[in-house]
Design a protein around this motif. Sequence first.
Motif, PDB file in Angstrom:
ATOM      1  N   UNK A 153      37.426  31.357  32.489  1.00  0.00           N
ATOM      2  CA  UNK A 153      37.264  32.033  33.910  1.00  0.00           C
ATOM      3  C   UNK A 153      38.527  31.161  34.828  1.00  0.00           C
ATOM      4  N   UNK A 154      39.189  31.935  35.570  1.00  0.00           N
ATOM      5  CA  UNK A 154      40.078  31.294  36.444  1.00  0.00           C
ATOM      6  C   UNK A 154      39.955  31.789  37.974  1.00  0.00           C
ATOM      7  N   UNK A 155      40.045  31.091  38.842  1.00  0.00           N
ATOM      8  CA  UNK A 155      40.411  31.639  40.276  1.00  0.00           C
ATOM      9  C   UNK A 155      41.385  30.890  40.707  1.00  0.00           C
ATOM     10  N   UNK A 156      42.281  31.903  41.283  1.00  0.00           N
ATOM     11  CA  UNK A 156      43.611  31.323  41.949  1.00  0.00           C
ATOM     12  C   UNK A 156      43.631  31.619  43.509  1.00  0.00           C
ATOM     13  N   UNK A 157      43.721  30.580  44.343  1.00  0.00           N
ATOM     14  CA  UNK A 157      44.432  30.753  45.635  1.00  0.00           C
ATOM     15  C   UNK A 157      45.598  31.682  45.621  1.00  0.00           C
ATOM     16  N   UNK A 158      45.297  32.913  46.359  1.00  0.00           N
ATOM     17  CA  UNK A 158      46.478  33.745  46.528  1.00  0.00           C
ATOM     18  C   UNK A 158      47.116  33.386  48.001  1.00  0.00           C
ATOM     19  N   UNK A 159      47.958  32.271  47.710  1.00  0.00           N
ATOM     20  CA  UNK A 159      48.881  31.637  48.772  1.00  0.00           C
ATOM     21  C   UNK A 159      47.972  30.660  49.449  1.00  0.00           C
ATOM     22  N   UNK A 160      47.554  30.676  50.803  1.00  0.00           N
ATOM     23  CA  UNK A 160      46.856  29.593  51.300  1.00  0.00           C
ATOM     24  C   UNK A 160      45.352  29.537  50.808  1.00  0.00           C
ATOM     25  N   UNK A 161      44.644  28.382  50.485  1.00  0.00           N
ATOM     26  CA  UNK A 161      43.249  28.245  49.814  1.00  0.00           C
ATOM     27  C   UNK A 161      42.167  28.229  51.185  1.00  0.00           C
ATOM     28  N   UNK A 162      42.583  28.224  52.320  1.00  0.00           N
ATOM     29  CA  UNK A 162      41.764  28.375  53.496  1.00  0.00           C
ATOM     30  C   UNK A 162      40.784  29.269  53.397  1.00  0.00           C
ATOM     31  N   UNK A 163      39.575  28.924  53.428  1.00  0.00           N
ATOM     32  CA  UNK A 163      38.158  29.783  53.168  1.00  0.00           C
ATOM     33  C   UNK A 163      37.895  30.171  51.826  1.00  0.00           C
ATOM     34  N   UNK A 164      38.752  29.786  50.800  1.00  0.00           N
ATOM     35  CA  UNK A 164      38.605  30.586  49.131  1.00  0.00           C
ATOM     36  C   UNK A 164      37.228  29.871  48.791  1.00  0.00           C
ATOM     37  N   UNK A 165      36.269  30.587  48.793  1.00  0.00           N
ATOM     38  CA  UNK A 165      34.829  30.437  48.399  1.00  0.00           C
ATOM     39  C   UNK A 165      34.501  31.727  47.400  1.00  0.00           C
ATOM     40  N   UNK A 166      35.006  31.639  46.262  1.00  0.00           N
ATOM     41  CA  UNK A 166      34.738  32.940  45.349  1.00  0.00           C
ATOM     42  C   UNK A 166      33.698  32.863  44.576  1.00  0.00           C
ATOM     43  N   UNK A 167      33.019  33.973  44.114  1.00  0.00           N
ATOM     44  CA  UNK A 167      31.859  34.194  43.325  1.00  0.00           C
ATOM     45  C   UNK A 167      32.307  35.100  42.177  1.00  0.00           C
ATOM     46  N   UNK A 168      31.813  34.579  41.071  1.00  0.00           N
ATOM     47  CA  UNK A 168      31.535  35.363  39.699  1.00  0.00           C
ATOM     48  C   UNK A 168      30.264  35.705  39.911  1.00  0.00           C
ATOM     49  N   UNK A 169      29.978  36.742  39.952  1.00  0.00           N
ATOM     50  CA  UNK A 169      28.420  37.265  39.942  1.00  0.00           C
ATOM     51  C   UNK A 169      28.016  37.721  38.363  1.00  0.00           C
ATOM     52  N   UNK A 170      26.841  36.936  37.738  1.00  0.00           N
ATOM     53  CA  UNK A 170      26.159  37.135  36.573  1.00  0.00           C
ATOM     54  C   UNK A 170      27.444  37.331  35.618  1.00  0.00           C
ATOM     55  N   UNK A 171      28.637  36.363  35.636  1.00  0.00           N
ATOM     56  CA  UNK A 171      29.214  36.955  34.440  1.00  0.00           C
ATOM     57  C   UNK A 171      28.811  36.759  32.956  1.00  0.00           C
ATOM     58  N   UNK A 172      28.932  37.436  32.271  1.00  0.00           N
ATOM     59  CA  UNK A 172      28.472  37.499  30.724  1.00  0.00           C
ATOM     60  C   UNK A 172      28.913  38.582  29.978  1.00  0.00           C
ATOM     61  N   UNK A 173      28.668  38.240  28.616  1.00  0.00           N
ATOM     62  CA  UNK A 173      29.304  39.267  27.679  1.00  0.00           C
ATOM     63  C   UNK A 173      27.919  40.010  27.120  1.00  0.00           C
ATOM     64  N   UNK A 174      27.967  41.045  27.104  1.00  0.00           N
ATOM     65  CA  UNK A 174      26.753  42.090  26.718  1.00  0.00           C
ATOM     66  C   UNK A 174      27.308  42.759  25.483  1.00  0.00           C
ATOM     67  N   UNK A 175      26.202  43.011  24.599  1.00  0.00           N
ATOM     68  CA  UNK A 175      26.258  43.767  23.440  1.00  0.00           C
ATOM     69  C   UNK A 175      25.473  45.021  23.512  1.00  0.00           C
TER      70      UNK A 175
END
Length: 175
Positions: A153-175
Amino acid sequence: IWAQIHVVGEAPVNTGYDFVKNACAAEWKVPIGISPCPGLNGDLAGFVLPVSAPKLEDGSIGTSGLLVAPQYKYNGTISGYYPTFTVQPGDRFQTTVGCEFGASCYVTFKLDYITSTGSISNFWSWREQNEGRFYNADVDLTPLAGRSVRFILTVFATGSPAGDRALWGSPQIVR
Protein backbone atom coordinates in the motif's frame (compact mmCIF):
# COMPACT_ATOMS: atom_id res chain seq x y z
CA ILE A 1 -38.92 -33.21 10.53
CA TRP A 2 -37.90 -30.54 8.07
CA ALA A 3 -37.16 -26.85 8.26
CA GLN A 4 -37.16 -24.14 5.67
CA ILE A 5 -34.87 -21.21 6.41
CA HIS A 6 -35.23 -17.93 4.58
CA VAL A 7 -32.45 -15.41 5.22
CA VAL A 8 -33.08 -11.76 4.47
CA GLY A 9 -30.34 -9.18 4.12
CA GLU A 10 -26.78 -9.11 2.93
CA ALA A 11 -24.44 -12.05 3.23
CA PRO A 12 -21.72 -11.59 5.84
CA VAL A 13 -18.37 -10.42 4.54
CA ASN A 14 -15.60 -13.01 4.83
CA THR A 15 -12.43 -11.03 5.40
CA GLY A 16 -9.48 -12.88 3.91
CA TYR A 17 -7.02 -10.24 5.10
CA ASP A 18 -7.40 -7.06 7.16
CA PHE A 19 -4.68 -4.50 6.36
CA VAL A 20 -5.52 -2.35 9.41
CA LYS A 21 -5.25 -5.21 11.93
CA ASN A 22 -1.98 -6.24 10.28
CA ALA A 23 -0.62 -2.71 9.75
CA CYS A 24 2.37 -3.17 12.02
CA ALA A 25 3.19 -6.57 10.48
CA ALA A 26 4.02 -4.55 7.37
CA GLU A 27 7.38 -2.89 6.78
CA TRP A 28 6.70 0.81 6.20
CA LYS A 29 9.29 2.38 3.92
CA VAL A 30 10.01 6.02 3.14
CA PRO A 31 12.85 7.22 0.89
CA ILE A 32 15.13 7.77 3.88
CA GLY A 33 14.56 4.36 5.49
CA ILE A 34 12.04 2.45 7.57
CA SER A 35 9.19 4.23 9.35
CA PRO A 36 7.97 2.82 12.68
CA CYS A 37 4.45 1.45 13.10
CA PRO A 38 2.61 3.03 14.63
CA GLY A 39 4.37 6.17 13.62
CA LEU A 40 4.52 9.58 15.21
CA ASN A 41 1.68 11.85 14.09
CA GLY A 42 3.20 14.77 12.17
CA ASP A 43 6.60 13.11 11.57
CA LEU A 44 8.10 14.86 8.52
CA ALA A 45 9.84 11.61 7.54
CA GLY A 46 6.35 10.15 6.91
CA PHE A 47 4.10 8.10 9.18
CA VAL A 48 1.34 5.50 9.40
CA LEU A 49 -1.22 5.33 12.20
CA PRO A 50 -3.91 2.65 12.50
CA VAL A 51 -7.10 4.50 13.53
CA SER A 52 -10.33 3.02 14.85
CA ALA A 53 -12.74 5.77 13.76
CA PRO A 54 -11.21 7.88 10.97
CA LYS A 55 -12.98 11.11 10.03
CA LEU A 56 -13.33 11.07 6.24
CA GLU A 57 -13.13 14.19 4.12
CA ASP A 58 -16.93 14.52 3.93
CA GLY A 59 -17.10 14.56 7.75
CA SER A 60 -18.45 11.02 8.12
CA ILE A 61 -16.78 8.53 10.45
CA GLY A 62 -15.32 5.28 9.10
CA THR A 63 -15.03 1.98 10.94
CA SER A 64 -11.24 1.60 10.85
CA GLY A 65 -8.39 2.78 8.70
CA LEU A 66 -4.81 3.79 8.17
CA LEU A 67 -3.89 7.46 8.42
CA VAL A 68 -0.75 7.93 6.36
CA ALA A 69 1.44 10.85 5.42
CA PRO A 70 4.23 10.56 2.86
CA GLN A 71 7.72 11.89 3.51
CA TYR A 72 7.49 15.68 3.63
CA LYS A 73 9.20 16.45 0.33
CA TYR A 74 8.08 17.09 -3.22
CA ASN A 75 6.58 13.80 -4.54
CA GLY A 76 7.37 12.11 -1.20
CA THR A 77 6.13 8.56 -0.57
CA ILE A 78 5.36 6.00 2.10
CA SER A 79 4.80 2.31 1.35
CA GLY A 80 3.68 -0.58 3.54
CA TYR A 81 5.10 -3.96 2.44
CA TYR A 82 2.79 -6.61 3.90
CA PRO A 83 3.67 -10.27 4.59
CA THR A 84 3.15 -12.90 1.89
CA PHE A 85 -0.48 -13.69 1.12
CA THR A 86 -1.89 -16.38 -1.17
CA VAL A 87 -4.70 -15.00 -3.32
CA GLN A 88 -7.73 -17.26 -3.78
CA PRO A 89 -10.21 -17.27 -6.68
CA GLY A 90 -12.84 -14.59 -6.10
CA ASP A 91 -10.71 -12.48 -3.73
CA ARG A 92 -11.31 -8.73 -3.96
CA PHE A 93 -9.41 -5.78 -2.51
CA GLN A 94 -11.81 -3.25 -1.02
CA THR A 95 -11.11 0.11 0.60
CA THR A 96 -12.36 3.65 0.88
CA VAL A 97 -9.70 6.22 0.04
CA GLY A 98 -9.68 9.91 0.67
CA CYS A 99 -8.14 12.72 2.63
CA GLU A 100 -8.51 13.15 6.36
CA PHE A 101 -11.28 15.61 7.20
CA GLY A 102 -9.96 19.18 6.95
CA ALA A 103 -6.68 18.17 5.28
CA SER A 104 -5.78 19.85 2.01
CA CYS A 105 -4.14 16.75 0.59
CA TYR A 106 -3.44 15.87 -3.02
CA VAL A 107 -2.10 12.31 -3.19
CA THR A 108 -1.99 9.15 -5.25
CA PHE A 109 -2.96 5.82 -3.67
CA LYS A 110 -1.45 2.64 -5.13
CA LEU A 111 -1.95 -1.07 -4.59
CA ASP A 112 1.12 -2.93 -5.84
CA TYR A 113 2.31 -6.47 -5.34
CA ILE A 114 5.71 -8.08 -5.23
CA THR A 115 6.34 -11.65 -6.41
CA SER A 116 8.75 -14.20 -4.96
CA THR A 117 11.30 -13.10 -7.60
CA GLY A 118 11.17 -9.51 -6.31
CA SER A 119 9.30 -8.12 -9.30
CA ILE A 120 6.94 -5.26 -8.33
CA SER A 121 3.79 -4.60 -10.37
CA ASN A 122 1.03 -2.05 -10.02
CA PHE A 123 -2.47 -3.46 -9.66
CA TRP A 124 -4.55 -0.33 -8.95
CA SER A 125 -4.07 3.40 -8.37
CA TRP A 126 -6.23 6.41 -7.62
CA ARG A 127 -5.43 10.13 -7.50
CA GLU A 128 -7.27 11.96 -4.74
CA GLN A 129 -7.59 15.50 -3.48
CA ASN A 130 -9.85 16.92 -0.83
CA GLU A 131 -13.02 17.93 -2.62
CA GLY A 132 -15.36 16.71 0.11
CA ARG A 133 -15.86 13.19 -1.33
CA PHE A 134 -14.11 9.87 -0.91
CA TYR A 135 -13.76 6.93 -3.32
CA ASN A 136 -14.82 3.33 -2.69
CA ALA A 137 -12.51 0.89 -4.47
CA ASP A 138 -13.51 -2.70 -5.22
CA VAL A 139 -10.67 -4.39 -7.12
CA ASP A 140 -10.94 -7.93 -8.51
CA LEU A 141 -7.76 -9.87 -7.66
CA THR A 142 -8.62 -12.84 -9.92
CA PRO A 143 -5.48 -12.40 -12.11
CA LEU A 144 -3.41 -13.23 -9.00
CA ALA A 145 -5.44 -16.30 -7.91
CA GLY A 146 -3.21 -19.12 -6.72
CA ARG A 147 -0.15 -16.87 -6.41
CA SER A 148 1.62 -15.94 -3.18
CA VAL A 149 2.48 -12.25 -3.24
CA ARG A 150 3.27 -9.40 -0.89
CA PHE A 151 0.85 -6.49 -1.24
CA ILE A 152 2.20 -2.95 -1.01
CA LEU A 153 0.00 0.00 0.00
CA THR A 154 1.59 3.26 -1.15
CA VAL A 155 0.68 6.92 -0.86
CA PHE A 156 2.53 9.47 -3.01
CA ALA A 157 2.47 13.20 -2.50
CA THR A 158 1.29 14.54 -5.85
CA GLY A 159 3.76 17.41 -5.95
CA SER A 160 3.93 19.34 -2.69
CA PRO A 161 3.32 17.28 0.48
CA ALA A 162 1.70 20.20 2.33
CA GLY A 163 -1.47 18.97 4.01
CA ASP A 164 -1.06 15.37 2.85
CA ARG A 165 -2.93 13.30 5.45
CA ALA A 166 -4.48 10.42 3.54
CA LEU A 167 -6.83 7.67 4.69
CA TRP A 168 -7.06 4.06 3.60
CA GLY A 169 -10.52 3.27 5.00
CA SER A 170 -10.99 -0.39 6.05
CA PRO A 171 -8.56 -1.80 3.47
CA GLN A 172 -9.17 -5.53 3.23
CA ILE A 173 -9.25 -8.55 0.99
CA VAL A 174 -12.70 -10.12 0.99
CA ARG A 175 -13.71 -13.56 -0.20
